[in-house]
Design a protein around this motif. Sequence first.
Motif, short mmCIF file in Angstrom:
data_model
loop_
_atom_site.label_atom_id
_atom_site.label_comp_id
_atom_site.label_asym_id
_atom_site.label_seq_id
_atom_site.Cartn_x
_atom_site.Cartn_y
_atom_site.Cartn_z
N ARG A 101 16.88 -56.99 -39.43
CA ARG A 101 17.85 -56.67 -38.38
C ARG A 101 17.22 -56.74 -37.00
O ARG A 101 17.93 -56.84 -36.01
CB ARG A 101 18.43 -55.27 -38.63
CG ARG A 101 19.31 -55.18 -39.88
CD ARG A 101 19.69 -53.75 -40.17
NE ARG A 101 18.52 -52.93 -40.48
CZ ARG A 101 18.57 -51.64 -40.80
NH1 ARG A 101 19.75 -51.03 -40.86
NH2 ARG A 101 17.47 -50.97 -41.07
N ARG A 102 15.90 -56.71 -36.93
CA ARG A 102 15.20 -56.76 -35.64
C ARG A 102 14.72 -58.17 -35.31
O ARG A 102 14.02 -58.37 -34.32
CB ARG A 102 14.01 -55.81 -35.66
CG ARG A 102 14.39 -54.33 -35.84
CD ARG A 102 13.17 -53.44 -35.74
NE ARG A 102 12.21 -53.72 -36.80
CZ ARG A 102 10.88 -53.70 -36.64
NH1 ARG A 102 10.36 -53.47 -35.46
NH2 ARG A 102 10.09 -53.94 -37.66
N ALA A 118 11.75 -55.90 -47.91
CA ALA A 118 11.59 -54.63 -47.22
C ALA A 118 12.04 -53.46 -48.10
O ALA A 118 11.44 -52.38 -48.07
CB ALA A 118 12.37 -54.64 -45.91
N LYS A 138 8.47 -51.91 -45.94
CA LYS A 138 9.67 -51.17 -45.57
C LYS A 138 9.68 -50.86 -44.07
O LYS A 138 10.72 -50.91 -43.41
CB LYS A 138 9.75 -49.87 -46.37
CG LYS A 138 11.05 -49.10 -46.20
CD LYS A 138 11.06 -47.85 -47.06
CE LYS A 138 11.04 -48.17 -48.53
NZ LYS A 138 12.29 -48.84 -48.98
N THR A 148 15.24 -58.76 -46.48
CA THR A 148 15.90 -57.49 -46.79
C THR A 148 15.45 -56.96 -48.15
O THR A 148 15.12 -55.77 -48.30
CB THR A 148 17.43 -57.67 -46.78
OG1 THR A 148 17.85 -58.03 -45.47
CG2 THR A 148 18.13 -56.39 -47.20
N ASP A 192 11.88 -55.55 -41.27
CA ASP A 192 13.32 -55.30 -41.18
C ASP A 192 14.00 -56.49 -40.47
O ASP A 192 13.83 -56.67 -39.27
CB ASP A 192 13.57 -54.02 -40.39
CG ASP A 192 15.06 -53.69 -40.25
OD1 ASP A 192 15.89 -54.48 -40.74
OD2 ASP A 192 15.37 -52.65 -39.65
#
Length: 437
Positions: free
Chosen positions: A422-423, A349, A416, A346, A420
């Motif tokens: 979250r994926r 990114a 960026k 995080t 990620d």
Amino acid sequence: MRKRLFVACTAALIAFAPVGASAFGAKALKIVKGADVWLAEDHTLPMVAMVAAFPAGSAYDPKGKDGLAEFAGSLLDEGAGKLDSKAFHDALADKAIQLSVDTDRDWTIVSLVTLTANAKDAYKLLGAALAHPRFDVDAIARVRAQMLQNLKQQDEDPAEVATRDFHQVFFGPHPYAHPSEGTGPGLTSITRGDLQGFTARHWVRGGLKIAVAGDVNAATLTALIKTTFGTLSGATPPALPKPARLGAPGMHVFAMPVPQPNAVFALPGLLRSDPDYLTAYVANYILGGGGFSSRLTNEVREKRGLTYDISTDVPALRKAGLFEGTVATRADAMNQTLAAVRDTMTKFAADGPTAQELADAKTYLTGSYPLAFSSNAGTAGQLSSFQRAGMPVDYVAKRNSLINAISLDDVRRVAKKWFDPRRLTVVVAGTMTDKKH
């Protein structure tokens, strides 16, 4: 005794033969239709190395025949033409010829290393193995038993289980989900006819990549290549489909009674042909590919003491790119470890690397690059990797300048866009006893 000493000395020559800058003058040759041939000529030592890659990886395994590509490759040196397995191995040993095969999801990769004086014999033997494999009943039975035993051992190794199950989760119905080593039912069902059919369709000139380095000129190599590959079919195997989807975000746990679970975590990534791939390669080095200098190692190992080793890579399959990492830890620390991975990603990114991190990455990646060409075998292998990635032959010489041209803004933009957490698709083999963070 004298013969054994000669073979040992030959092996030492093969391992440490210097190549130097000759690889940066590699040239493409047109020798046989359908095949790309690159040559890095170097006459420092009397030996020649070749890597030939056929579009014959496990992704081409027919349904229900998982492991066929690897099975066929494992039988390459088990007899050819009039030579049975023992006679073929004796012929290799008599001339100190090294022949090996590796099968991945896209390719069957054949490596050959020989003294210059024995090159004709080496290429003739390989040509016979490719065009006239015997697939004797006893050899098939022996290799099948070895492969099945290997699968049993892998079933007890959480690292192997995590990798196998990861591909099934990440690629879903796509052929990349198939285990390269096969499955028990798949290997058991494979017949001699299956092996003959697969090699007839895939050990062909269409799409073949050949990289050669060492003591051979273009004229001599032309004759050798024609002897070895000229009689193969000129057909090209059909292209693999593009994956309908990449990844299944979230946690996927495959229970195993082991004290140290293993995890594979991954994101969809870039194809090797993508203009941003090299930038992502540099970004990955900083984040997790740089060993003890990487962000993930510093955060997960050094600061928190959660693992001995964590690493990431950006492998580029022909039809899919991905960012992939692996980590192992205690059963009571896996959730904490994965939380640290996500936190680190995080921040990376959001902010990208520092200027110093980028400078250090460039220094290492460009400085270590020549080491890949420190032997003829290494040079042939490196050239082959560029061929399989679809790079032009002059990429060998341009690669370092391309890395040096990458800016801090480039890496921050790619970080960026692609890193990620979250994926993330996470696959764990083992048991997790700590609470989710």
